[in-house]
Motif scaffolding. Structure first.
Motif, PDB file in Angstrom:
ATOM      1  N   ASN A 150       0.822  -1.207   0.000  1.00 24.16           N
ATOM      2  CA  ASN A 150       0.000   0.000   0.000  1.00 24.16           C
ATOM      3  C   ASN A 150       0.860   1.263   0.000  1.00 24.16           C
ATOM      4  N   GLU A 151       1.944   1.245   0.776  1.00 23.15           N
ATOM      5  CA  GLU A 151       2.866   2.390   0.798  1.00 23.15           C
ATOM      6  C   GLU A 151       3.554   2.546  -0.560  1.00 23.15           C
ATOM      7  N   TYR A 182      13.219   2.327   0.840  1.00 28.50           N
ATOM      8  CA  TYR A 182      12.531   3.258   1.728  1.00 28.50           C
ATOM      9  C   TYR A 182      11.270   3.857   1.112  1.00 28.50           C
ATOM     10  N   GLN A 183      11.320   4.265  -0.147  1.00 28.15           N
ATOM     11  CA  GLN A 183      10.153   4.911  -0.741  1.00 28.15           C
ATOM     12  C   GLN A 183       9.248   3.887  -1.405  1.00 28.15           C
ATOM     13  N   ALA A 184       9.690   3.323  -2.514  1.00 27.11           N
ATOM     14  CA  ALA A 184       8.941   2.212  -3.116  1.00 27.11           C
ATOM     15  C   ALA A 184       9.418   0.955  -2.408  1.00 27.11           C
ATOM     16  N   ARG A 185       8.809   0.662  -1.271  1.00 27.84           N
ATOM     17  CA  ARG A 185       9.299  -0.419  -0.405  1.00 27.84           C
ATOM     18  C   ARG A 185       9.397  -1.754  -1.122  1.00 27.84           C
ATOM     19  N   ILE A 186       8.357  -2.079  -1.888  1.00 23.36           N
ATOM     20  CA  ILE A 186       8.319  -3.324  -2.661  1.00 23.36           C
ATOM     21  C   ILE A 186       8.190  -2.900  -4.126  1.00 23.36           C
ATOM     22  N   TYR A 222       3.885   5.263  -5.952  1.00 24.47           N
ATOM     23  CA  TYR A 222       3.676   5.223  -7.407  1.00 24.47           C
ATOM     24  C   TYR A 222       2.652   6.274  -7.835  1.00 24.47           C
ATOM     25  N   LEU A 223       1.584   6.391  -7.068  1.00 26.73           N
ATOM     26  CA  LEU A 223       0.526   7.349  -7.400  1.00 26.73           C
ATOM     27  C   LEU A 223       1.020   8.786  -7.237  1.00 26.73           C
TER      28      LEU A 223
END
Length: 199
Positions: free
Chosen positions: A39-40, A184-188, A45-46
Motif C-alpha cells: 500500500n505504501e 525506503y520509498q517504493a518499499r516493494i 507510485y501514485l
C-alpha cells in the motif's frame, strides 16, 4: 463474517506477525505486513505519477449491526457478496496490472492452499487478455519478498491438479521468481521487475 458457501470466516484477516531481527535488514519499519508495504509502495507510485494501482475493495453485505454506544456501531454479522479475485489491480505503461499478495511463515515452501481456484481462473483470464499478472510472496521468517509471474504459478497449479506437489518449494521460488529488495520509498518496487520482464 460468512462466505457465499455458508462457511463462517473473519471480517478481517489477521496479519501475520514476524520475528524481530529476522533477515539482514536494519530498517526501523520492517514490522510492517506485506499488505502495508504494498500500500505504501502504491501510494508512492501514485504520488510520483508512475502508476495507478489500488487494493480491490471486498464487497460485503451487512446483516446485523449493534449500537453499544450512540456514537459507535459494531457490525456483528456480514456476508461476502461474492468470492474475491485478486488483491490489487491497476494500470502501468498502458498495461493492466493484476496481482495477489501472500505471506507465509513456512521456511521451506509456499502452500498452494493459500490460492483458490477462482483466483487462478481470474489470473488466467487476465493473462489471456494481455494483462500482466503475478504473485507477490513474502517469506516472513527471512523477510524476503518474491515476484512470481502468473505463468509460473499456472505450471505448479496444473501439476497439483494432476496429483503433483501441493506447494512450491522455497528453492523453486528463488529460481523461478525475482526477489524484490526492500527500499525506503517504493518499499516493494515490483514495477522494476515488470520493466525487466515485460518491457
Amino acid at each position: 463474517m460468512n462466505y457465499p458457501n455458508g462457511k463462517k470466516g473473519s471480517l478481517t484477516q489477521p496479519s501475520q506477525s514476524r520475528p524481530s531481527g529476522a533477515g539482514n535488514h536494519a530498517f526501523s519499519n520492517r514490522g510492517m505486513t506485506l499488505e502495508e508495504d504494498i500500500n505504501e509502495t502504491n501510494r508512492f507510485y501514485l504520488d510520483t505519477d508512475k502508476a495507478i494501482i489500488h487494493k480491490k475493495p471486498t464487497p460485503v453485505q451487512i446483516v446485523k449491526v449493534n449500537y453499544p454506544k450512540r456514537s459507535a456501531a459494531v457490525i456483528t454479522e456480514a456476508y461476502f457478496k461474492q468470492a474475491s479475485t485478486t488483491d490489487y489491480n491497476g494500470v502501468y505503461r498502458s498495461k493492466h496490472i493484476d496481482f495477489e499478495a501472500k505471506e507465509t511463515k513456512n521456511k521451506t515452501l509456499f502452500p498452494l492452499a493459500n490460492i483458490h481456484n477462482h483466483q487462478v481462473a481470474h489470473m488466467r483470464s487476465v493473462v489471456e487478455h494481455g494483462g500482466i499478472c503475478f504473485l507477490l510472496i513474502r517469506f516472513t521468517l527471512y523477510q524476503e519478498t518474491y515476484f512470481l509471474p502468473a505463468e509460473k504459478l499456472f505450471q505448479h497449479w496444473d501439476d497439483k491438479l494432476k496429483g503433483g506437489r501441493k506447494s512450491i518449494s522455497y528453492d523453486q521460488i528463488c529460481q523461478e521468481g525475482h526477489q524484490i529488495p526492500f527500499q525506503y520509498q517504493a518499499r516493494i518496487d515490483y514495477l522494476a521487475i515488470i520493466d525487466k520482464l515485460y518491457f
